[in-house]
Design a protein around this motif. Structure first.
Motif, PDB file in Angstrom:
ATOM      1  N   ASP A  88       0.808  -1.225   0.000  1.00  0.00           N
ATOM      2  CA  ASP A  88       0.000   0.000   0.000  1.00  0.00           C
ATOM      3  C   ASP A  88       0.837   1.270   0.000  1.00  0.00           C
ATOM      4  N   THR A  89       2.155   1.150  -0.044  1.00  0.00           N
ATOM      5  CA  THR A  89       3.036   2.313   0.028  1.00  0.00           C
ATOM      6  C   THR A  89       3.543   2.690  -1.363  1.00  0.00           C
ATOM      7  N   GLY A 104      -4.976   3.898   2.301  1.00  0.00           N
ATOM      8  CA  GLY A 104      -5.693   3.261   3.391  1.00  0.00           C
ATOM      9  C   GLY A 104      -6.837   2.395   2.903  1.00  0.00           C
ATOM     10  N   PRO A 105      -7.554   1.774   3.828  1.00  0.00           N
ATOM     11  CA  PRO A 105      -8.694   0.929   3.451  1.00  0.00           C
ATOM     12  C   PRO A 105      -9.817   1.756   2.842  1.00  0.00           C
ATOM     13  N   ARG A 106     -10.435   1.227   1.798  1.00  0.00           N
ATOM     14  CA  ARG A 106     -11.485   1.963   1.103  1.00  0.00           C
ATOM     15  C   ARG A 106     -12.751   2.033   1.953  1.00  0.00           C
ATOM     16  N   ARG A 161      -9.551   5.296  -2.515  1.00  0.00           N
ATOM     17  CA  ARG A 161      -8.968   4.955  -1.226  1.00  0.00           C
ATOM     18  C   ARG A 161      -8.378   6.206  -0.588  1.00  0.00           C
ATOM     19  N   ARG A 164      -2.494   8.881   2.836  1.00  0.00           N
ATOM     20  CA  ARG A 164      -1.822   9.632   3.902  1.00  0.00           C
ATOM     21  C   ARG A 164      -0.363   9.832   3.517  1.00  0.00           C
TER      22      ARG A 164
END
Length: 230
Positions: A88-89, A104-106, A161, A164
């Motif tokens: 996820d990065t 992040g999580p949707r 999504r 951050r």
């Protein structure tokens, strides 16, 4: 016989991801990561400083010309643009820009968009239908509108999504921590979501109708008064 009348608009399709990120320094960053496009796979970065200067970082003169004609910038730079994704990065380098963010999580909107079939999301009529719901759910976002050089554009979202920011620097200066994309970016007819986000999208660009007269007037780039720094 060519009468010089209007011809059918040629449509170009781009499929990939758009990340919209804000920073506490006031600089806002929009990453386009295109896995399929008329230019092959490539990535580009649009950056708006706190003072309002709009900058395009594109990997080739061809992509710089096309994007620079479609959107509005104060400066364009042709620089290597590299994107790496590990789970996820996301890690991005573009000239003197370096940033890392995590997806992040949707939420409910993302889950709803994932249910949209790809064939439907690619249709401009679908983007036109979703324009008003998008404006209501995501202020500043539009899914259709007019672009530069007489072009029209449609965005068909297929996932959303939250994002951050982990780190960001430009020209050696730290851009600060993650922040809303506020004020909205001013590259085109709409902005990215105010809350930093990563969106899977199909973008369709309809080129201007060509006539015998404007064919004679074309200068080969479609851009006026904008220098490209190599």
């Amino acid at each position: 016989m060519n009468t010089g009348g209007p011809a059918r608009r040629r449509r170009l399709r781009f499929e990939g991801w758009i990340a919209g990120l804000g920073t506490s320094s006031g600089t806002r960053v929009v990453l386009g990561h295109w896995q399929r496009s008329p230019f092959g796979a490539f990535s580009d970065v649009m950056l708006e400083r706190a003072g309002g200067e709009r900058l395009l970082l594109a990997p080739t003169p061809e992509t710089a010309d096309f994007i620079g004609a479609t959107y509005v910038f104060d400066a364009v730079e042709v620089v290597p643009v590299r994107v790496g994704v590990a789970e996820d990065t996301w890690t991005v380098t573009a000239g003197s820009l370096a940033l890392r963010f995590v997806a992040g999580p949707r939420g409910p909107v993302g889950l709803l968009l994932r249910a949209v079939p790809g064939a439907l999301a690619r249709r401009p009529a679908w983007s036109a239908l979703t324009d008003w719901p998008a404006r209501l759910l995501l202020p500043g976002v539009r899914t259709r509108g007019s672009a530069g050089a007489g072009r029209r554009e449609w965005y068909g979202a297929r996932d959303l999504r939250p994002a951050r920011l982990l780190s960001a620097s430009f020209e050696g200066a730290d851009l600060g921590v993650s922040a809303p994309v506020d004020p909205p970016v001013r590259f085109g007819f709409g902005s990215v979501p105010r809350k930093p986000a990563l969106t899977r999208v199909t973008t369709t660009v309809a080129l201007a109708r060509r006539t015998a007269e404007n064919d004679r007037r074309r200068d080969g780039s479609g851009r006026k008064g904008l220098g490209v720094r190599l």
